[in-house]
Write a protein that holds these residues in place. Structure first.
Motif, PDB file in Angstrom:
ATOM      1  N   GLY A  38       0.813  -1.215   0.000  1.00  0.00           N
ATOM      2  CA  GLY A  38       0.000   0.000   0.000  1.00  0.00           C
ATOM      3  C   GLY A  38       0.843   1.260   0.000  1.00  0.00           C
ATOM      4  N   ASN A  39       0.190   2.382   0.251  1.00  0.00           N
ATOM      5  CA  ASN A  39       0.845   3.691   0.238  1.00  0.00           C
ATOM      6  C   ASN A  39       0.682   4.387   1.572  1.00  0.00           C
ATOM      7  OD1 ASN A  39       1.807   3.878  -2.507  1.00  0.00           O
ATOM      8  ND2 ASN A  39      -0.336   3.924  -3.112  1.00  0.00           N
ATOM      9  N   PHE A  40       1.652   5.232   1.864  1.00  0.00           N
ATOM     10  CA  PHE A  40       1.598   6.070   3.059  1.00  0.00           C
ATOM     11  C   PHE A  40       2.219   7.411   2.705  1.00  0.00           C
ATOM     12  CE2 PHE A  40       3.495   7.706   6.999  1.00  0.00           C
ATOM     13  CZ  PHE A  40       2.353   7.773   7.794  1.00  0.00           C
ATOM     14  N   CYS A  41       1.448   8.461   2.812  1.00  0.00           N
ATOM     15  CA  CYS A  41       1.929   9.823   2.507  1.00  0.00           C
ATOM     16  C   CYS A  41       2.526   9.922   1.102  1.00  0.00           C
ATOM     17  CB  CYS A  41       2.926  10.295   3.548  1.00  0.00           C
ATOM     18  SG  CYS A  41       2.218  10.483   5.191  1.00  0.00           S
ATOM     19  N   GLY A  42       1.965   9.199   0.163  1.00  0.00           N
ATOM     20  CA  GLY A  42       2.423   9.271  -1.217  1.00  0.00           C
ATOM     21  C   GLY A  42       3.598   8.370  -1.561  1.00  0.00           C
ATOM     22  N   PHE A  43       4.067   7.592  -0.619  1.00  0.00           N
ATOM     23  CA  PHE A  43       5.177   6.667  -0.852  1.00  0.00           C
ATOM     24  C   PHE A  43       4.673   5.234  -0.732  1.00  0.00           C
ATOM     25  CE2 PHE A  43       7.292  10.439   0.926  1.00  0.00           C
ATOM     26  CZ  PHE A  43       8.254  10.673  -0.051  1.00  0.00           C
ATOM     27  N   HIS A  44       5.299   4.335  -1.485  1.00  0.00           N
ATOM     28  CA  HIS A  44       5.009   2.910  -1.296  1.00  0.00           C
ATOM     29  C   HIS A  44       5.555   2.505   0.071  1.00  0.00           C
ATOM     30  CE1 HIS A  44       3.853   2.482  -5.462  1.00  0.00           C
ATOM     31  NE2 HIS A  44       5.028   2.922  -5.868  1.00  0.00           N
ATOM     32  N   VAL A  45       4.769   1.796   0.847  1.00  0.00           N
ATOM     33  CA  VAL A  45       5.201   1.371   2.182  1.00  0.00           C
ATOM     34  C   VAL A  45       6.449   0.483   2.084  1.00  0.00           C
ATOM     35  CG1 VAL A  45       4.538   0.042   4.233  1.00  0.00           C
ATOM     36  CG2 VAL A  45       2.910   1.631   3.201  1.00  0.00           C
ATOM     37  N   GLY A  46       6.503  -0.369   1.072  1.00  0.00           N
ATOM     38  CA  GLY A  46       7.688  -1.210   0.875  1.00  0.00           C
ATOM     39  C   GLY A  46       8.949  -0.385   0.703  1.00  0.00           C
ATOM     40  N   ASP A  47       8.833   0.749  -0.035  1.00  0.00           N
ATOM     41  CA  ASP A  47       9.990   1.639  -0.208  1.00  0.00           C
ATOM     42  C   ASP A  47      10.412   2.254   1.124  1.00  0.00           C
ATOM     43  OD1 ASP A  47      10.033   1.157  -2.922  1.00  0.00           O
ATOM     44  OD2 ASP A  47       9.013   3.026  -3.460  1.00  0.00           O
ATOM     45  N   LEU A  48       9.430   2.675   1.921  1.00  0.00           N
ATOM     46  CA  LEU A  48       9.747   3.289   3.214  1.00  0.00           C
ATOM     47  C   LEU A  48      10.456   2.300   4.140  1.00  0.00           C
ATOM     48  CD1 LEU A  48       6.448   5.312   3.836  1.00  0.00           C
ATOM     49  CD2 LEU A  48       8.677   6.197   3.087  1.00  0.00           C
ATOM     50  N   ILE A  49       9.973   1.058   4.140  1.00  0.00           N
ATOM     51  CA  ILE A  49      10.615   0.028   4.973  1.00  0.00           C
ATOM     52  C   ILE A  49      12.018  -0.273   4.441  1.00  0.00           C
ATOM     53  CG2 ILE A  49      10.496  -2.385   5.735  1.00  0.00           C
ATOM     54  CD1 ILE A  49       7.391  -2.040   5.653  1.00  0.00           C
ATOM     55  N   ALA A  50      12.141  -0.380   3.116  1.00  0.00           N
ATOM     56  CA  ALA A  50      13.457  -0.642   2.506  1.00  0.00           C
ATOM     57  C   ALA A  50      14.433   0.481   2.840  1.00  0.00           C
ATOM     58  CB  ALA A  50      13.319  -0.817   0.995  1.00  0.00           C
ATOM     59  N   VAL A  51      13.972   1.733   2.763  1.00  0.00           N
ATOM     60  CA  VAL A  51      14.835   2.874   3.080  1.00  0.00           C
ATOM     61  C   VAL A  51      15.253   2.834   4.546  1.00  0.00           C
ATOM     62  CG1 VAL A  51      14.827   5.394   3.411  1.00  0.00           C
ATOM     63  CG2 VAL A  51      14.075   4.421   1.250  1.00  0.00           C
ATOM     64  N   ALA A  52      14.307   2.548   5.432  1.00  0.00           N
ATOM     65  CA  ALA A  52      14.637   2.502   6.862  1.00  0.00           C
ATOM     66  C   ALA A  52      15.689   1.432   7.146  1.00  0.00           C
ATOM     67  CB  ALA A  52      13.373   2.243   7.684  1.00  0.00           C
TER      68      ALA A  52
END
Length: 187
Positions: A38-52
């Motif tokens: 899904g998305n969160f604040c315009g970002f893919h959640v998978g991308d946010l987790i990968a970045v973290a």
């Protein structure tokens, strides 16, 4: 029979380095499945987790080196694994980004080629008893790559510009290493 010595490779700096290696597949999974969460604040959640996870893995590089020097816990295992862990992290993520169409393959080939050249040069130097330390250009290249990769993961503006700057720094620092190691490889 010799008494067993305490195994010095299991210190915090080396454990952090190993953690960096073990985090790589996790980053790749979330990056590859980026749209599945899904998305969160315009970002893919998978991308946010990968970045973290990528950011945590990247920070372990600075922390493990600092702790190893501060606590006099520098080991041959750490000297061997630390540079490999860095390369595994960056190269694995870049290859995944090529697969996802987020980054072209030619700069990745340039980055990988430089890493092979510098690693080979360091191996030859080590066989001659010479240590080739990380250069300022190499450190700047690494920081720029890490920032650029995070920007690419989040598809931020100017991410490609930062990555191309990192490629220029990659070539520059590679040449710098070759020039500094000329004495070693010209024997």
């Amino acid at each position: 029979m010799k008494p067993l010595k305490k195994n010095k490779i299991w210190n915090l700096p080396n454990i952090l380095t190993l953690l960096r290696v073990f985090l790589v597949p996790i980053v790749i999974v979330f990056l590859t499945l980026r749209t599945q969460f899904g998305n969160f604040c315009g970002f893919h959640v998978g991308d946010l987790i990968a970045v973290a996870i990528f950011a945590i893995a990247s920070l372990t590089d600075a922390i493990d080196g600092y702790l190893a020097r501060k606590n006099n816990q520098i080991t041959n295992f750490g000297k061997f694994l630390d540079p490999l862990a860095d390369k595994i992290l960056v190269i694995a993520v870049l290859i995944t980004m090529v697969e996802l169409g987020l980054f072209p393959s030619i700069p990745v080939v340039i980055i990988i080629t430089r890493e092979f050249i510098v690693s080979g040069l360091r191996m030859v130097a080590a066989s001659e008893g010479v240590v080739i330390a990380a250069s300022r250009g190499g450190k700047l290249k690494t920081i720029t790559q890490l920032v650029g990769i995070i920007m690419l993961m989040l598809e931020m503006p100017f991410a490609m510009t930062v990555m191309w700057i990192s490629v220029i720094l990659t070539v520059w620092s590679g040449i710098e290493y070759l020039i500094n190691g000329l004495d070693v490889i010209s024997k």
